[in-house]
Design a protein around this motif. Sequence first.
Motif, PDB file in Angstrom:
ATOM      1  N   ALA A   1       0.840  -1.198   0.000  1.00  0.00           N
ATOM      2  CA  ALA A   1       0.000   0.000   0.000  1.00  0.00           C
ATOM      3  C   ALA A   1       0.874   1.247   0.000  1.00  0.00           C
ATOM      4  O   ALA A   1       2.000   1.234   0.511  1.00  0.00           O
ATOM      5  N   GLY A   2       0.346   2.338  -0.569  1.00  0.00           N
ATOM      6  CA  GLY A   2       1.044   3.625  -0.532  1.00  0.00           C
ATOM      7  C   GLY A   2       2.440   3.533  -1.121  1.00  0.00           C
ATOM      8  O   GLY A   2       2.674   2.855  -2.129  1.00  0.00           O
ATOM      9  N   ASN A   3       3.391   4.205  -0.460  1.00  0.00           N
ATOM     10  CA  ASN A   3       4.787   4.190  -0.926  1.00  0.00           C
ATOM     11  C   ASN A   3       5.664   3.311  -0.050  1.00  0.00           C
ATOM     12  O   ASN A   3       6.855   3.554   0.098  1.00  0.00           O
ATOM     13  N   LYS A   4       5.058   2.297   0.543  1.00  0.00           N
ATOM     14  CA  LYS A   4       5.817   1.429   1.451  1.00  0.00           C
ATOM     15  C   LYS A   4       6.874   0.639   0.684  1.00  0.00           C
ATOM     16  O   LYS A   4       6.651   0.253  -0.468  1.00  0.00           O
ATOM     17  N   PRO A   5       8.040   0.385   1.331  1.00  0.00           N
ATOM     18  CA  PRO A   5       9.056  -0.463   0.696  1.00  0.00           C
ATOM     19  C   PRO A   5       8.566  -1.909   0.596  1.00  0.00           C
ATOM     20  O   PRO A   5       7.535  -2.267   1.171  1.00  0.00           O
ATOM     21  N   ASN A   6       9.313  -2.726  -0.098  1.00  0.00           N
ATOM     22  CA  ASN A   6       8.906  -4.117  -0.309  1.00  0.00           C
ATOM     23  C   ASN A   6       8.782  -4.880   1.009  1.00  0.00           C
ATOM     24  O   ASN A   6       9.583  -4.693   1.919  1.00  0.00           O
ATOM     25  N   ARG A   7       7.771  -5.734   1.068  1.00  0.00           N
ATOM     26  CA  ARG A   7       7.557  -6.560   2.263  1.00  0.00           C
ATOM     27  C   ARG A   7       8.690  -7.571   2.432  1.00  0.00           C
ATOM     28  O   ARG A   7       9.210  -8.118   1.465  1.00  0.00           O
ATOM     29  N   LYS A   8       9.038  -7.822   3.686  1.00  0.00           N
ATOM     30  CA  LYS A   8       9.980  -8.890   4.018  1.00  0.00           C
ATOM     31  C   LYS A   8       9.184 -10.046   4.633  1.00  0.00           C
ATOM     32  O   LYS A   8       8.501  -9.848   5.643  1.00  0.00           O
ATOM     33  N   VAL A   9       9.249 -11.204   4.043  1.00  0.00           N
ATOM     34  CA  VAL A   9       8.569 -12.391   4.562  1.00  0.00           C
ATOM     35  C   VAL A   9       9.626 -13.274   5.228  1.00  0.00           C
ATOM     36  O   VAL A   9      10.583 -13.707   4.572  1.00  0.00           O
ATOM     37  N   VAL A  10       9.457 -13.505   6.523  1.00  0.00           N
ATOM     38  CA  VAL A  10      10.478 -14.186   7.330  1.00  0.00           C
ATOM     39  C   VAL A  10       9.875 -15.491   7.857  1.00  0.00           C
ATOM     40  O   VAL A  10       8.991 -15.472   8.714  1.00  0.00           O
ATOM     41  N   ILE A  11      10.359 -16.625   7.340  1.00  0.00           N
ATOM     42  CA  ILE A  11       9.819 -17.935   7.716  1.00  0.00           C
ATOM     43  C   ILE A  11      10.895 -18.743   8.451  1.00  0.00           C
ATOM     44  O   ILE A  11      11.931 -19.089   7.870  1.00  0.00           O
ATOM     45  N   THR A  12      10.636 -19.025   9.719  1.00  0.00           N
ATOM     46  CA  THR A  12      11.562 -19.861  10.494  1.00  0.00           C
ATOM     47  C   THR A  12      11.248 -21.336  10.254  1.00  0.00           C
ATOM     48  O   THR A  12      10.123 -21.709   9.934  1.00  0.00           O
ATOM     49  N   GLN A  13      12.294 -22.166  10.439  1.00  0.00           N
ATOM     50  CA  GLN A  13      12.159 -23.606  10.193  1.00  0.00           C
ATOM     51  C   GLN A  13      12.833 -24.422  11.289  1.00  0.00           C
ATOM     52  O   GLN A  13      13.570 -25.360  11.004  1.00  0.00           O
ATOM     53  N   GLY A  14      12.603 -24.037  12.541  1.00  0.00           N
ATOM     54  CA  GLY A  14      13.227 -24.758  13.643  1.00  0.00           C
ATOM     55  C   GLY A  14      14.738 -24.661  13.561  1.00  0.00           C
ATOM     56  O   GLY A  14      15.303 -23.569  13.511  1.00  0.00           O
ATOM     57  N   ALA A  15      15.411 -25.823  13.521  1.00  0.00           N
ATOM     58  CA  ALA A  15      16.878 -25.860  13.475  1.00  0.00           C
ATOM     59  C   ALA A  15      17.428 -25.601  12.071  1.00  0.00           C
ATOM     60  O   ALA A  15      18.635 -25.426  11.896  1.00  0.00           O
ATOM     61  N   GLU A  16      16.535 -25.568  11.066  1.00  0.00           N
ATOM     62  CA  GLU A  16      16.966 -25.294   9.686  1.00  0.00           C
ATOM     63  C   GLU A  16      17.076 -23.782   9.459  1.00  0.00           C
ATOM     64  O   GLU A  16      16.496 -22.993  10.191  1.00  0.00           O
ATOM     65  N   PRO A  17      17.803 -23.353   8.419  1.00  0.00           N
ATOM     66  CA  PRO A  17      17.966 -21.919   8.178  1.00  0.00           C
ATOM     67  C   PRO A  17      16.645 -21.169   8.004  1.00  0.00           C
ATOM     68  O   PRO A  17      15.668 -21.719   7.480  1.00  0.00           O
ATOM     69  N   THR A  18      16.628 -19.930   8.447  1.00  0.00           N
ATOM     70  CA  THR A  18      15.471 -19.055   8.289  1.00  0.00           C
ATOM     71  C   THR A  18      15.423 -18.542   6.851  1.00  0.00           C
ATOM     72  O   THR A  18      16.440 -18.118   6.291  1.00  0.00           O
ATOM     73  N   ILE A  19      14.237 -18.589   6.268  1.00  0.00           N
ATOM     74  CA  ILE A  19      14.038 -18.121   4.888  1.00  0.00           C
ATOM     75  C   ILE A  19      13.498 -16.698   4.916  1.00  0.00           C
ATOM     76  O   ILE A  19      12.524 -16.411   5.606  1.00  0.00           O
ATOM     77  N   VAL A  20      14.136 -15.808   4.164  1.00  0.00           N
ATOM     78  CA  VAL A  20      13.637 -14.436   4.025  1.00  0.00           C
ATOM     79  C   VAL A  20      13.437 -14.143   2.545  1.00  0.00           C
ATOM     80  O   VAL A  20      14.365 -14.274   1.748  1.00  0.00           O
TER      81      VAL A  20
END
Length: 342
Positions: free
Chosen positions: A250-269
């Motif tokens: 919405a508006g002039n907002k910068p791009n959304r960051k989607v942050v998905i954790t996976q327990g002991a596995e690497p976090t996906i952004v």
Amino acid sequence: MSPAILGMGNPLLDISADVTQETYDKYGLLPGNAILAEEKHMPLYAELAAKPDVKYIAGGATQNSIRVAQWMLQEPNMTAYIGCIGSDKFGAALTDACKQDGVLAKYMVDASAPTGTCAVTILDKERSLTTNLSAANNYKVSHLQQAENLAVLEGAKVVYSAGFFITVSPESMEVASQAMLKSGGAYCMNLSAPFIVQVPPFRAVLEKLLPACDYLFGNETEAQAYAEAVGWDTTDVEFIAIRLSLVPMAGNKPNRKVVITQGAEPTIVAIKGKVTKYPVNQLSKEQLVDTNGAGDAFVGGFLAALIKGKDVAASCKAGSYAASIVIQHSGCTYPAKPDYTI
């Protein structure tokens, strides 16, 4: 000075204890899951309270994240929290906990209902959450719109709500997201549990708020539940994160960051259709006490770094540290001070 981070959610007192598989079977509980209590679950709270190892801990997903953020920052007046409690001893316990943690609690008090509770049933270091919202379910947007609370909202640089708050006051989330859109602050949400994205009216609120959402958090199970609910026909977490990152802002907002954790596995952004993976702190099985609050703690550490002007990589690192500490303690608890400098 107005707090930099405001959390809005369902304040709960966690009633936490170790249980057997028999308890899980009796109440239809699943490890790692979070549900709203039904009539059949009501005896569970008394059963836990009767256990010799029972612990009472300030809880509620958003409140956990805000308490952890305050702990990570180690500076006064950095965080505030809004939600509804009852006029009872559990409500007083939550108020005291926030005071001790340095969180400015702006609770709405509803004398007609008891303070909400969450049964935290721990089996083999995994937890299942069964929430009886009670007073937390009675939060009203009119409380947020009171001058002193509106001032806290408008002064915040970051506002965060777990998805659970969608079931209580979507109007408040709309007001908050629009306030951040106007001020240029960051509005943050969490998918929080599969049922939030599986129940159409709840998912509709999430999707309505998404264009104003700067940071969307979740774990792999919740991301996959969302994809299934909207018919994407995939379990690829990276793909799901990418799709969610590309929903227009919405508006002039910068791009959304989607942050998905996976327990002991690497976090996906995922940002603007591009995925980066960030490693998490590895612990031995012996170091784990219980996983309750790990995702909440990650968000708390992440937001603490964010408010200090850190980038996504540094924010994920702070989040991973906070989560790694909390899972070495029972419930969302931690030592007096972090061994970490943001």
